[in-house]
Design a protein around this motif. Sequence first.
Motif, PDB file in Angstrom:
ATOM      1  N   SER A  95       0.305  20.358  56.592  1.00 62.68           N
ATOM      2  CA  SER A  95       0.115  21.255  57.931  1.00 62.68           C
ATOM      3  C   SER A  95       0.545  22.780  57.552  1.00 62.68           C
ATOM      4  O   SER A  95       0.445  23.463  58.549  1.00 62.68           O
ATOM      5  N   THR A  96       0.819  22.894  56.080  1.00 57.65           N
ATOM      6  CA  THR A  96       1.269  24.367  55.910  1.00 57.65           C
ATOM      7  C   THR A  96      -0.037  25.321  56.102  1.00 57.65           C
ATOM      8  O   THR A  96      -1.058  24.774  55.469  1.00 57.65           O
ATOM      9  N   ILE A  97       0.170  26.348  56.476  1.00 59.52           N
ATOM     10  CA  ILE A  97      -1.029  27.317  56.879  1.00 59.52           C
ATOM     11  C   ILE A  97      -1.381  27.883  55.182  1.00 59.52           C
ATOM     12  O   ILE A  97      -0.430  28.601  54.586  1.00 59.52           O
ATOM     13  N   LEU A 120      -2.561  30.562  52.925  1.00 53.92           N
ATOM     14  CA  LEU A 120      -2.564  32.099  52.786  1.00 53.92           C
ATOM     15  C   LEU A 120      -3.385  32.530  51.422  1.00 53.92           C
ATOM     16  O   LEU A 120      -3.720  32.192  50.599  1.00 53.92           O
ATOM     17  N   ALA A 121      -4.158  33.816  51.624  1.00 59.61           N
ATOM     18  CA  ALA A 121      -4.945  34.436  50.469  1.00 59.61           C
ATOM     19  C   ALA A 121      -4.031  34.320  49.167  1.00 59.61           C
ATOM     20  O   ALA A 121      -3.100  34.667  49.061  1.00 59.61           O
ATOM     21  N   GLY A 122      -4.835  33.858  47.972  1.00 56.10           N
ATOM     22  CA  GLY A 122      -4.314  33.886  46.753  1.00 56.10           C
ATOM     23  C   GLY A 122      -3.412  32.818  46.379  1.00 56.10           C
ATOM     24  O   GLY A 122      -2.994  32.892  45.210  1.00 56.10           O
ATOM     25  N   ILE A 123      -3.020  31.934  47.283  1.00 55.39           N
ATOM     26  CA  ILE A 123      -2.074  30.913  47.015  1.00 55.39           C
ATOM     27  C   ILE A 123      -2.688  29.613  47.001  1.00 55.39           C
ATOM     28  O   ILE A 123      -3.542  29.340  47.908  1.00 55.39           O
ATOM     29  N   PRO A 124      -2.691  28.877  45.634  1.00 51.35           N
ATOM     30  CA  PRO A 124      -3.599  27.727  45.623  1.00 51.35           C
ATOM     31  C   PRO A 124      -3.456  26.790  46.713  1.00 51.35           C
ATOM     32  O   PRO A 124      -2.109  26.514  46.700  1.00 51.35           O
ATOM     33  N   ILE A 125      -4.331  25.842  46.906  1.00 53.24           N
ATOM     34  CA  ILE A 125      -4.364  24.596  47.752  1.00 53.24           C
ATOM     35  C   ILE A 125      -4.820  23.617  46.694  1.00 53.24           C
ATOM     36  O   ILE A 125      -5.889  23.888  46.102  1.00 53.24           O
ATOM     37  N   THR A 126      -3.950  22.465  46.621  1.00 53.90           N
ATOM     38  CA  THR A 126      -3.932  21.571  45.555  1.00 53.90           C
ATOM     39  C   THR A 126      -4.263  19.917  46.229  1.00 53.90           C
ATOM     40  O   THR A 126      -3.617  19.767  47.172  1.00 53.90           O
ATOM     41  N   TYR A 127      -5.249  19.514  45.864  1.00 57.79           N
ATOM     42  CA  TYR A 127      -5.636  18.142  46.204  1.00 57.79           C
ATOM     43  C   TYR A 127      -5.724  17.201  45.040  1.00 57.79           C
ATOM     44  O   TYR A 127      -5.992  17.601  43.985  1.00 57.79           O
ATOM     45  N   LEU A 128      -5.207  15.823  45.411  1.00 57.62           N
ATOM     46  CA  LEU A 128      -5.187  14.636  44.449  1.00 57.62           C
ATOM     47  C   LEU A 128      -6.307  13.793  44.750  1.00 57.62           C
ATOM     48  O   LEU A 128      -6.316  13.410  45.913  1.00 57.62           O
ATOM     49  N   LEU A 129      -7.205  13.476  43.932  1.00 58.35           N
ATOM     50  CA  LEU A 129      -8.082  12.471  44.137  1.00 58.35           C
ATOM     51  C   LEU A 129      -7.766  11.342  43.382  1.00 58.35           C
ATOM     52  O   LEU A 129      -7.673  11.376  42.068  1.00 58.35           O
ATOM     53  N   THR A 130      -7.548   9.821  43.653  1.00 58.58           N
ATOM     54  CA  THR A 130      -7.478   8.740  42.958  1.00 58.58           C
ATOM     55  C   THR A 130      -8.833   7.751  43.018  1.00 58.58           C
ATOM     56  O   THR A 130      -9.169   7.829  44.207  1.00 58.58           O
ATOM     57  N   PHE A 131      -9.391   7.328  41.648  1.00 60.84           N
ATOM     58  CA  PHE A 131     -10.186   6.497  41.949  1.00 60.84           C
ATOM     59  C   PHE A 131     -10.125   5.467  40.672  1.00 60.84           C
ATOM     60  O   PHE A 131      -9.665   5.507  39.811  1.00 60.84           O
ATOM     61  N   TYR A 172     -10.822  24.815  58.413  1.00 59.25           N
ATOM     62  CA  TYR A 172     -11.793  24.368  57.232  1.00 59.25           C
ATOM     63  C   TYR A 172     -11.566  22.980  57.101  1.00 59.25           C
ATOM     64  O   TYR A 172     -10.408  22.366  56.878  1.00 59.25           O
ATOM     65  N   ALA A 173     -12.843  22.087  57.463  1.00 64.43           N
ATOM     66  CA  ALA A 173     -12.685  20.744  57.499  1.00 64.43           C
ATOM     67  C   ALA A 173     -13.402  20.349  56.410  1.00 64.43           C
ATOM     68  O   ALA A 173     -14.464  21.021  55.877  1.00 64.43           O
ATOM     69  N   LEU A 174     -13.106  18.929  55.779  1.00 62.08           N
ATOM     70  CA  LEU A 174     -13.921  18.570  54.751  1.00 62.08           C
ATOM     71  C   LEU A 174     -15.053  18.056  55.038  1.00 62.08           C
ATOM     72  O   LEU A 174     -15.204  17.203  56.048  1.00 62.08           O
ATOM     73  N   THR A 175     -16.303  18.516  54.419  1.00 59.63           N
ATOM     74  CA  THR A 175     -17.598  18.324  54.932  1.00 59.63           C
ATOM     75  C   THR A 175     -18.493  17.617  53.964  1.00 59.63           C
ATOM     76  O   THR A 175     -19.410  16.874  54.319  1.00 59.63           O
ATOM     77  N   SER A 176     -17.948  17.713  52.717  1.00 63.97           N
ATOM     78  CA  SER A 176     -18.561  16.963  51.667  1.00 63.97           C
ATOM     79  C   SER A 176     -17.631  16.413  50.271  1.00 63.97           C
ATOM     80  O   SER A 176     -17.012  17.526  50.032  1.00 63.97           O
ATOM     81  N   LEU A 177     -17.818  15.318  49.799  1.00 56.37           N
ATOM     82  CA  LEU A 177     -17.351  15.079  48.524  1.00 56.37           C
ATOM     83  C   LEU A 177     -18.076  14.028  47.796  1.00 56.37           C
ATOM     84  O   LEU A 177     -18.856  13.164  48.317  1.00 56.37           O
ATOM     85  N   SER A 182      -6.588  16.199  57.103  1.00 59.98           N
ATOM     86  CA  SER A 182      -6.491  17.329  58.083  1.00 59.98           C
ATOM     87  C   SER A 182      -7.223  18.535  57.614  1.00 59.98           C
ATOM     88  O   SER A 182      -7.403  18.805  56.101  1.00 59.98           O
ATOM     89  N   ALA A 183      -7.626  19.110  58.260  1.00 59.88           N
ATOM     90  CA  ALA A 183      -8.323  20.356  58.153  1.00 59.88           C
ATOM     91  C   ALA A 183      -7.172  21.428  57.749  1.00 59.88           C
ATOM     92  O   ALA A 183      -6.261  21.335  58.196  1.00 59.88           O
ATOM     93  N   ILE A 184      -7.961  22.480  56.885  1.00 55.58           N
ATOM     94  CA  ILE A 184      -7.008  23.475  56.277  1.00 55.58           C
ATOM     95  C   ILE A 184      -6.999  24.491  57.291  1.00 55.58           C
ATOM     96  O   ILE A 184      -8.059  25.047  57.827  1.00 55.58           O
ATOM     97  N   SER A 185      -5.828  24.814  57.794  1.00 57.22           N
ATOM     98  CA  SER A 185      -5.490  26.348  58.420  1.00 57.22           C
ATOM     99  C   SER A 185      -5.264  27.354  57.673  1.00 57.22           C
ATOM    100  O   SER A 185      -4.505  27.401  56.910  1.00 57.22           O
ATOM    101  N   PHE A 186      -6.248  28.495  57.735  1.00 59.92           N
ATOM    102  CA  PHE A 186      -6.042  29.628  56.952  1.00 59.92           C
ATOM    103  C   PHE A 186      -5.840  30.839  57.756  1.00 59.92           C
ATOM    104  O   PHE A 186      -6.476  30.946  58.946  1.00 59.92           O
TER     105      PHE A 186
END
Length: 520
Positions: A148-150, A152-163, A229-234, A257-261
């Motif tokens: 839920s963290t908003i 901000l510009a220039g601050i990386p957003i990180t996602y982990l995918l396991t498969f 910003y919502a996930l639309t394609s993976l 969850s959608a990203i709030s920017f």
Amino acid sequence: MKGLSVFTLLLLSVYTSAQITPVITGVISTTSLTNGGLLNYDIIVNSTSPANFLYYTFTIGDFQSGGGGVFGYQAINGTTNQWIISFPFNVPKFFSGVADLSDLKVLNEYGSFSTQNLTHFIVPIVSNQTAVPGPPQILNFSRQGNPSTIALAGIPITYLLTFQSTSPPYYLSVVFTAVNGIKSMGYMGFQSDVFSCNTPNSTCDDGQLHSWNATISFSFTESDRSGLYALTSLQLMNECMMSAVANASSSLARNISAISFSTPPGSLVVTSIGVAVQPVLIRNGGWVNLTMYVSAQTSQPLNMLYFMVSSPNGRIVSGGGGSTQFTQTSPGRWTCTTPLIRISPWAASGTWNITNIQVGSGARIASYSARTSFQVNNALQPMSPQLSVSVASGSTNKRSSSPMLTIIYTVRCDSPIIWLSTKINGPQVNVNYSESTSFVSISGKVFTHVMHVDLPENATGTYTISDSYVDSEALEFSNIYPDVSVEFSNGEIVQSVSSNSPIKVPLTIMLAILLLLHCK
């Protein structure tokens, strides 16, 4: 006769620089592959200028790429009219199936497209690896930290995918799209360093089922729009070239969850802009230098400048746009100097205006109603260009012996011609030419440019030259010349008529007319 030979060579130099339609004459490819490796297609092209821009569609398994791009090319045996464009692709060792290169078209340095649309050059590929072919299985995809963290510009957003997958991962694409549909963000690439195998002491390329992680990061910029910003394609693809796909309606996307920017707080308020022009009077052409003096309250340094310079007849001739180096002279005060602006000795005399001045700081742009001017006093009083378009009969490309449409653009004007716009349309030919063009002066006030376009062998049908006009260094447009229709039958011109008069002119007579004008 000596003068004739020199002038003939001059005309021939114009001919050799004219636009020629490239022709794809063949495709040579790797015949087959076992256990992956380099797959290469060599596209052979006939063209009088280098051809290196390739439009294509390439499909291998679930992977497809296409569009256009610049590829390596080389001349065949040192010639200047035959070229090889190389299209390489590294096939993973776990893939079995076919590779298909299709929808081939090329573009040469004259700006001409090939008229063919060649399809389906197929190469069979066999893998002897033990992996059971199958797509990867996505186990989890989640944002690291507090979702839920908003952002901000220039601050990386990180996602982990396991498969899980029986062959190593090959490609990953993750797209988040603004709820209003205007902007997309995310990750796309083949970088192996985002993937890691969870099996200790294993290379994980033995064809067995292994667990994997992929860690991706991306960030917004200040120019991005605030919002959700919502996930639309993976799409996750393995080296069997098989994919696991999740779209906006999938359960995976619904659970993310959608990203709030939000853009960071900041401001840009311009209180004044002054413009110093040097010199303020231009006589018979020259250069103008502009210095901007800006008073502004801004949270970030000024780094962008936009403005327009317009002539007395309303033509926009120059302008600043984009990144500009400003110097802060004191708190709230900034200055910059623009590159030199050339004023032609043929340019219109009178008042030239500098308007639409804007400055920028980061993603913020501010306008100011500053307006200044300078004077131009040129002795030359140019005339408006008068264009005529002629078609020469009996034209043949001597290199390929194919029929050729030869067009002569002749302009009466007392200032140099700098631009040509014209269209040539007919069976298997579609040329839309509009760019800076060199015209040859054949007398004090007559300029010419010769263009020839290769036609299909045994060309039959109507070819039309339309929407033809030129622009002069005096920034004066010519008339738009009436359409010229040329009828071909089996590669020969049978009729050539403009909308107002017949203009079937043999090439030898046209060259003689140009030579007489040259000698006056």
